[in-house]
Design a protein around this motif. Sequence first.
Motif, PDB file in Angstrom:
ATOM      1  N   PRO A   1       1.004  -1.242  -0.030  1.00  0.00           N
ATOM      2  CA  PRO A   1      -0.017  -0.040   0.071  1.00  0.00           C
ATOM      3  C   PRO A   1       0.685   1.165  -0.021  1.00  0.00           C
ATOM      4  O   PRO A   1       0.324   2.222  -0.479  1.00  0.00           O
ATOM      5  N   VAL A   2       2.043   1.420   0.682  1.00  0.00           N
ATOM      6  CA  VAL A   2       2.784   2.324   0.817  1.00  0.00           C
ATOM      7  C   VAL A   2       3.383   2.674  -0.616  1.00  0.00           C
ATOM      8  O   VAL A   2       3.504   3.971  -0.878  1.00  0.00           O
ATOM      9  N   ASP A   3       4.063   1.732  -1.361  1.00  0.00           N
ATOM     10  CA  ASP A   3       4.761   2.192  -2.651  1.00  0.00           C
ATOM     11  C   ASP A   3       4.076   1.652  -3.929  1.00  0.00           C
ATOM     12  O   ASP A   3       4.680   1.802  -4.872  1.00  0.00           O
ATOM     13  N   ALA A   4       2.742   1.514  -3.635  1.00  0.00           N
ATOM     14  CA  ALA A   4       1.882   0.921  -5.084  1.00  0.00           C
ATOM     15  C   ALA A   4       1.836   2.045  -5.992  1.00  0.00           C
ATOM     16  O   ALA A   4       2.160   1.637  -7.041  1.00  0.00           O
ATOM     17  N   LEU A   5       1.593   3.159  -5.634  1.00  0.00           N
ATOM     18  CA  LEU A   5       1.361   4.268  -6.726  1.00  0.00           C
ATOM     19  C   LEU A   5       2.582   4.822  -7.199  1.00  0.00           C
ATOM     20  O   LEU A   5       2.874   4.985  -8.501  1.00  0.00           O
ATOM     21  N   ASN A   6       3.917   4.475  -6.165  1.00  0.00           N
ATOM     22  CA  ASN A   6       4.996   4.888  -6.786  1.00  0.00           C
ATOM     23  C   ASN A   6       5.546   3.630  -7.926  1.00  0.00           C
ATOM     24  O   ASN A   6       6.138   4.364  -8.907  1.00  0.00           O
ATOM     25  N   GLY A   7       5.149   2.506  -7.601  1.00  0.00           N
ATOM     26  CA  GLY A   7       5.565   1.480  -8.597  1.00  0.00           C
ATOM     27  C   GLY A   7       4.745   1.832  -9.868  1.00  0.00           C
ATOM     28  O   GLY A   7       5.367   1.674 -10.961  1.00  0.00           O
ATOM     29  N   VAL A   8       3.417   2.161  -9.828  1.00  0.00           N
ATOM     30  CA  VAL A   8       2.874   2.479 -10.940  1.00  0.00           C
ATOM     31  C   VAL A   8       3.298   3.535 -11.917  1.00  0.00           C
ATOM     32  O   VAL A   8       3.300   3.262 -13.419  1.00  0.00           O
ATOM     33  N   LEU A   9       3.576   4.683 -11.322  1.00  0.00           N
ATOM     34  CA  LEU A   9       4.147   5.707 -11.786  1.00  0.00           C
ATOM     35  C   LEU A   9       5.525   5.452 -12.423  1.00  0.00           C
ATOM     36  O   LEU A   9       5.681   5.721 -13.641  1.00  0.00           O
ATOM     37  N   ALA A  10       6.410   4.543 -11.958  1.00  0.00           N
ATOM     38  CA  ALA A  10       7.739   4.241 -12.359  1.00  0.00           C
ATOM     39  C   ALA A  10       7.467   3.342 -13.561  1.00  0.00           C
ATOM     40  O   ALA A  10       7.942   3.374 -14.781  1.00  0.00           O
ATOM     41  N   ASP A  11       6.349   2.442 -13.593  1.00  0.00           N
ATOM     42  CA  ASP A  11       6.162   1.826 -14.667  1.00  0.00           C
ATOM     43  C   ASP A  11       5.768   2.378 -16.073  1.00  0.00           C
ATOM     44  O   ASP A  11       6.114   2.397 -16.824  1.00  0.00           O
ATOM     45  N   LEU A  12       4.805   3.494 -15.581  1.00  0.00           N
ATOM     46  CA  LEU A  12       4.423   4.368 -16.673  1.00  0.00           C
ATOM     47  C   LEU A  12       5.406   5.030 -17.344  1.00  0.00           C
ATOM     48  O   LEU A  12       5.392   5.542 -18.617  1.00  0.00           O
ATOM     49  N   ARG A  13       6.449   5.555 -16.499  1.00  0.00           N
ATOM     50  CA  ARG A  13       7.532   6.600 -16.780  1.00  0.00           C
ATOM     51  C   ARG A  13       8.419   5.879 -17.691  1.00  0.00           C
ATOM     52  O   ARG A  13       9.290   6.267 -18.552  1.00  0.00           O
ATOM     53  N   GLY A  14       8.655   4.498 -17.469  1.00  0.00           N
ATOM     54  CA  GLY A  14       9.787   3.769 -17.910  1.00  0.00           C
ATOM     55  C   GLY A  14       9.499   2.558 -18.968  1.00  0.00           C
ATOM     56  O   GLY A  14      10.262   1.946 -19.679  1.00  0.00           O
ATOM     57  N   ASN A  15       8.196   1.973 -18.761  1.00  0.00           N
ATOM     58  CA  ASN A  15       8.266   0.706 -19.607  1.00  0.00           C
ATOM     59  C   ASN A  15       6.864   0.790 -20.269  1.00  0.00           C
ATOM     60  O   ASN A  15       5.798   1.618 -19.937  1.00  0.00           O
ATOM     61  N   LEU A  16       6.849   0.125 -21.380  1.00  0.00           N
ATOM     62  CA  LEU A  16       5.605  -0.256 -22.242  1.00  0.00           C
ATOM     63  C   LEU A  16       4.962  -1.456 -21.618  1.00  0.00           C
ATOM     64  O   LEU A  16       5.609  -2.527 -21.270  1.00  0.00           O
ATOM     65  N   PRO A  17       3.658  -1.442 -21.455  1.00  0.00           N
ATOM     66  CA  PRO A  17       3.008  -2.450 -20.928  1.00  0.00           C
ATOM     67  C   PRO A  17       3.158  -3.695 -21.960  1.00  0.00           C
ATOM     68  O   PRO A  17       3.248  -3.676 -23.247  1.00  0.00           O
ATOM     69  N   GLN A  18       2.561  -4.839 -21.362  1.00  0.00           N
ATOM     70  CA  GLN A  18       2.711  -5.994 -22.091  1.00  0.00           C
ATOM     71  C   GLN A  18       1.288  -5.886 -23.011  1.00  0.00           C
ATOM     72  O   GLN A  18       1.386  -6.556 -24.093  1.00  0.00           O
ATOM     73  N   THR A  19       0.282  -5.578 -22.589  1.00  0.00           N
ATOM     74  CA  THR A  19      -1.004  -5.293 -23.228  1.00  0.00           C
ATOM     75  C   THR A  19      -1.685  -4.100 -22.920  1.00  0.00           C
ATOM     76  O   THR A  19      -1.267  -3.520 -21.869  1.00  0.00           O
ATOM     77  N   GLN A  20      -2.293  -3.629 -23.765  1.00  0.00           N
ATOM     78  CA  GLN A  20      -3.080  -2.201 -23.507  1.00  0.00           C
ATOM     79  C   GLN A  20      -4.217  -2.371 -24.385  1.00  0.00           C
ATOM     80  O   GLN A  20      -4.652  -3.052 -25.453  1.00  0.00           O
ATOM     81  N   GLY A  21      -5.328  -1.752 -24.305  1.00  0.00           N
ATOM     82  CA  GLY A  21      -6.648  -1.452 -24.640  1.00  0.00           C
ATOM     83  C   GLY A  21      -7.805  -0.525 -24.205  1.00  0.00           C
ATOM     84  O   GLY A  21      -7.393  -0.104 -23.162  1.00  0.00           O
ATOM     85  N   SER A  22      -8.739  -0.422 -24.770  1.00  0.00           N
ATOM     86  CA  SER A  22      -9.747   0.381 -24.219  1.00  0.00           C
ATOM     87  C   SER A  22     -10.676  -0.133 -23.076  1.00  0.00           C
ATOM     88  O   SER A  22     -10.880  -1.508 -23.356  1.00  0.00           O
ATOM     89  N   ALA A  23     -11.031   0.443 -22.276  1.00  0.00           N
ATOM     90  CA  ALA A  23     -11.758   0.038 -21.041  1.00  0.00           C
ATOM     91  C   ALA A  23     -12.580   1.072 -20.364  1.00  0.00           C
ATOM     92  O   ALA A  23     -12.288   2.121 -20.653  1.00  0.00           O
ATOM     93  N   GLU A  24     -13.629   0.736 -19.682  1.00  0.00           N
ATOM     94  CA  GLU A  24     -14.374   1.680 -18.817  1.00  0.00           C
ATOM     95  C   GLU A  24     -14.105   1.297 -17.344  1.00  0.00           C
ATOM     96  O   GLU A  24     -14.052   0.208 -17.045  1.00  0.00           O
ATOM     97  N   TRP A  25     -13.820   2.465 -16.555  1.00  0.00           N
ATOM     98  CA  TRP A  25     -14.028   2.532 -15.106  1.00  0.00           C
ATOM     99  C   TRP A  25     -14.808   3.473 -14.805  1.00  0.00           C
ATOM    100  O   TRP A  25     -14.660   4.724 -14.975  1.00  0.00           O
TER     101      TRP A  25
END
Length: 189
Positions: free
Chosen positions: A110-134
């Motif tokens: 919980p403490v570093d989850a958002l940090n890890g998400v932002l690090a992924d977005l800044r530095g890596n391409l996802p394995q999959t991506q697509g449109s969705a609704e949230w």
Amino acid sequence: MKRLTALIAALALLLCGCSSAPDIRDVGELYRKAGEVAAQAQVAVMAGDAVMSYAIDYRWTAQEARVSITAPEALAGITAKLSSTGGQAVIEYEGTSAETLLPGIPGYTPVDALNGVLADLRGNLPQTQGSAEWDGLACLLATYTSQTDGTELEKHIWLEQESGAVRHCEFFVDGQMFMAMDIVSLSIF
């Protein structure tokens, strides 16, 4: 003649790429260029029948990230100072620690989850991506996978299509979801 006109119009729509879905590279660039990111999030950790809920305030700069727990009340005020690129957290609160029931995998607590998400977005391409609704919002859904010490890790990240803002994340270990995070507010400076 009407059929030919209709065919040309249909082909024009297809070739113009009229999709409103953003490119994940543009979203990554948004977070790479950010000087500061501030967010409030609700995190739920599932461990068997137990669900532990946290509210956090998050602030990231190129030098460091700080996460403060704002709920539950018993843990409110505990602040963790994180490396802006991930790694160990330094807890800053006298004699108090937060039990998360989670393994020590960077970016999966919980403490570093958002940090890890932002690090992924800044530095890596996802394995999959697509449109969705949230929650009624048109989103881009990006999935990141990795493996650590024989453990399969997976993150599903919903990003608002118009702004690229992170809205919801789900975290999986060996195929089992154990944590979900809703971003209540997010500001990128």
